[in-house]
Structure formats: C-alpha cells, structure tokens
Design a protein around this motif. Structure first.
Motif, PDB file in Angstrom:
ATOM      1  N   GLY A  89       0.754  -1.282  -0.017  1.00  0.00           N
ATOM      2  CA  GLY A  89      -0.045   0.300  -0.209  1.00  0.00           C
ATOM      3  C   GLY A  89       0.304   1.376  -0.238  1.00  0.00           C
ATOM      4  O   GLY A  89       0.197   2.151   0.218  1.00  0.00           O
ATOM      5  N   VAL A  90       1.790   1.030  -0.030  1.00  0.00           N
ATOM      6  CA  VAL A  90       3.170   2.580  -0.416  1.00  0.00           C
ATOM      7  C   VAL A  90       3.428   2.834  -1.505  1.00  0.00           C
ATOM      8  O   VAL A  90       3.669   1.757  -2.184  1.00  0.00           O
ATOM      9  CB  VAL A  90       4.513   2.222   0.573  1.00  0.00           C
ATOM     10  N   SER A  91       2.869   4.065  -1.613  1.00  0.00           N
ATOM     11  CA  SER A  91       3.133   4.673  -2.628  1.00  0.00           C
ATOM     12  C   SER A  91       4.705   5.119  -3.613  1.00  0.00           C
ATOM     13  O   SER A  91       6.057   4.777  -2.524  1.00  0.00           O
ATOM     14  CB  SER A  91       2.150   5.934  -3.014  1.00  0.00           C
ATOM     15  N   LEU A  92       4.808   4.711  -4.657  1.00  0.00           N
ATOM     16  CA  LEU A  92       6.279   4.566  -5.454  1.00  0.00           C
ATOM     17  C   LEU A  92       6.594   5.679  -5.760  1.00  0.00           C
ATOM     18  O   LEU A  92       7.387   6.049  -6.242  1.00  0.00           O
ATOM     19  CB  LEU A  92       6.488   3.468  -6.230  1.00  0.00           C
ATOM     20  N   ASN A  93       5.964   6.923  -5.995  1.00  0.00           N
ATOM     21  CA  ASN A  93       6.254   8.257  -6.131  1.00  0.00           C
ATOM     22  C   ASN A  93       7.783   8.851  -5.524  1.00  0.00           C
ATOM     23  O   ASN A  93       7.452   8.896  -4.352  1.00  0.00           O
ATOM     24  CB  ASN A  93       5.370   9.115  -5.552  1.00  0.00           C
ATOM     25  N   PRO A  94       8.633   9.137  -6.315  1.00  0.00           N
ATOM     26  CA  PRO A  94       9.857   9.332  -5.908  1.00  0.00           C
ATOM     27  C   PRO A  94       9.655  10.621  -5.323  1.00  0.00           C
ATOM     28  O   PRO A  94      10.807  10.942  -4.915  1.00  0.00           O
ATOM     29  CB  PRO A  94      10.252   9.133  -7.663  1.00  0.00           C
ATOM     30  N   PHE A  95       8.417  11.443  -5.926  1.00  0.00           N
ATOM     31  CA  PHE A  95       8.923  12.640  -4.929  1.00  0.00           C
ATOM     32  C   PHE A  95       8.435  13.252  -4.407  1.00  0.00           C
ATOM     33  O   PHE A  95       7.282  13.595  -4.507  1.00  0.00           O
ATOM     34  CB  PHE A  95       8.125  13.865  -6.088  1.00  0.00           C
TER      35      PHE A  95
END
Length: 244
Positions: free
Chosen positions: A234-240
């Motif tokens: 459930g963790v977003s892999l958005n790098p920003f």
C-alpha cells in the motif's frame, strides 16, 4: 480531558552509517568518473572494455540501495536517494565555484587552471552534470521501486532474484541515460558510446552478482539488529517526496 498520543518515529542504529557510506560512494565515483577513462586492454565481441573510473565504485551504491529498500522500505530509501542527489549538487556547485577562482602563482606553475578543467571540469560542465544527475535519479529509483514491488509479490523470498533483477533494470536505465546524455553534450565521443554502454553495464551487473553473498549477510544482520523487515504494501512509489 483528552489525551493525544504521538508515536515517535522508530529509531535505527545503523541507517545513518549506511547513508554516510552511500553518499561517500556517490561522490567518490563521480569524481573518479570525471577524472579518467580506464582501458584494461581486453575486449568483448570486438569492443574494448573501456569505462570511466567511477564504474569501479559506483555499483556499490546499488547494493546500498538494495539493502536500504529491503530492510527499511522504499520511503526511507527514497529519502536517502534524494540526500545523495543534494550532495552531488553541492559537489558540482563547489567545484564550479573553485574553477572560476583565481589560481595561486606557484600552483599555476605545476598544475594550473587547464589541468583542473581537464580533470575535474567535467563535474562543472553542463553535459556531465545533467548526465550524472539524471541517470542517478532514474536508475536509483527504478532499482528501489522494482525491488520494493518484487518483495511484496514474492512475499520476501528469493532475495537474490530481487537484488539482481532490480539491478538489471536500474543499471540499464542509469548507464543508458548517462552515456546517451554525455555523448549528446560532447563529454564523450559517440565512437565510444557502445563500448562505454556495454562495458559499464556488464561490469556493474557483475559486481552486483559477485557481491550477492555480502548483500545477504548485511541484510540478515540489519534485520536482526534493527528489528525491521519492511514490506511496502500500500506504499506509493512516487519518487517525489522525502518523508520516511
């Protein structure tokens, strides 16, 4: 009366040491990359195995990234990747400022501005800076995100498949982007592009494979010492982002 409970973030004994070593590898490998191209006098399929000297050390950054993501999770790894990016920016800015400072007379005699520009000027020129920083971000985040998702999909099993698999993609992105941008800016001649791409990629992936037993040992030690084994469900892999 209402009581508000604030849970303090979990503290770790070794993550700061890993971050310091990771950033040291990044800075050293970038200086070496600007300083020299190595040719061991051997070839592969008719291509000389020539590569920038930073390739000797840079693969270790992917091992650190694997360890960070495997043990502490993507969000903490992301924070450290951005810390490395900031350190590289400071390095490039500092060297650029030094390059434009007047040189002392005796130093000009035995070294000089021309030598400084020839060896370290790559880290102040737009081409190599753009190539290094872009390749670093894209490669490191590709590696970390793939390993994170593979761990969840494989339920934490077969670590070697995850570390090597993520490195195959991350290093391909990193090396391809770096060589392409560097050649486009004239840092390296296009005649060396294929040789640099293949030799860098093969060498970096080989280091990952050879160091697999070391990676296993470090991961096992840290999971036990830190009492942590993160799964990015459930963790977003958005790098920003820099939150951990």
């Amino acid at each position: 009366m209402h009581l508000s409970l604030h849970h303090a973030p979990k503290s770790y004994r070794y993550i700061d040491l890993i971050q310091a070593a990771y950033i040291a590898v990044l800075l050293t490998s970038n200086v070496a990359s600007s300083g020299k191209i190595v040719d061991w006098g051997i070839g592969l399929l008719g291509l000389p195995l020539a590569f920038d000297a930073g390739t000797l050390l840079f693969p270790l950054s992917y091992i650190f990234s694997d360890v960070l993501t495997e043990v502490y999770g993507f969000r903490r790894s992301r924070r450290i990747i951005w810390s490395g990016f900031g350190a590289l920016l400071i390095l490039c800015a500092c060297l650029a400022a030094v390059q434009y400072m007047p040189g002392e007379a005796q130093w000009q005699g035995y070294a000089g501005d021309a030598a400084f520009a020839a060896i370290l000027g790559g880290l102040t020129s737009g081409g190599l800076v753009v190539a290094s920083l872009t390749a670093y971000l894209l490669g490191e985040f590709s590696n970390s995100a793939i390993l994170s998702r593979m761990k969840v999909m494989m339920n934490g099993k077969r670590l070697w498949v995850r570390t090597i698999g993520s490195t195959l993609v991350g290093q391909l992105v990193d090396t391809g982007v770096f060589v392409t941008i560097a050649c486009a800016f004239g840092v390296f001649p296009w005649s060396l592009a294929t040789s640099l791409l293949l030799s860098n990629y093969i060498f970096k992936v080989s280091i990952e494979i050879l160091f697999t037993p070391v990676t296993y040992a470090i991961v096992k030690f840290l999971k036990r010492a830190e009492q942590e084994d993160a799964y990015d469900r459930g963790v977003s892999l958005n790098p920003f982002g820099i939150s951990a």
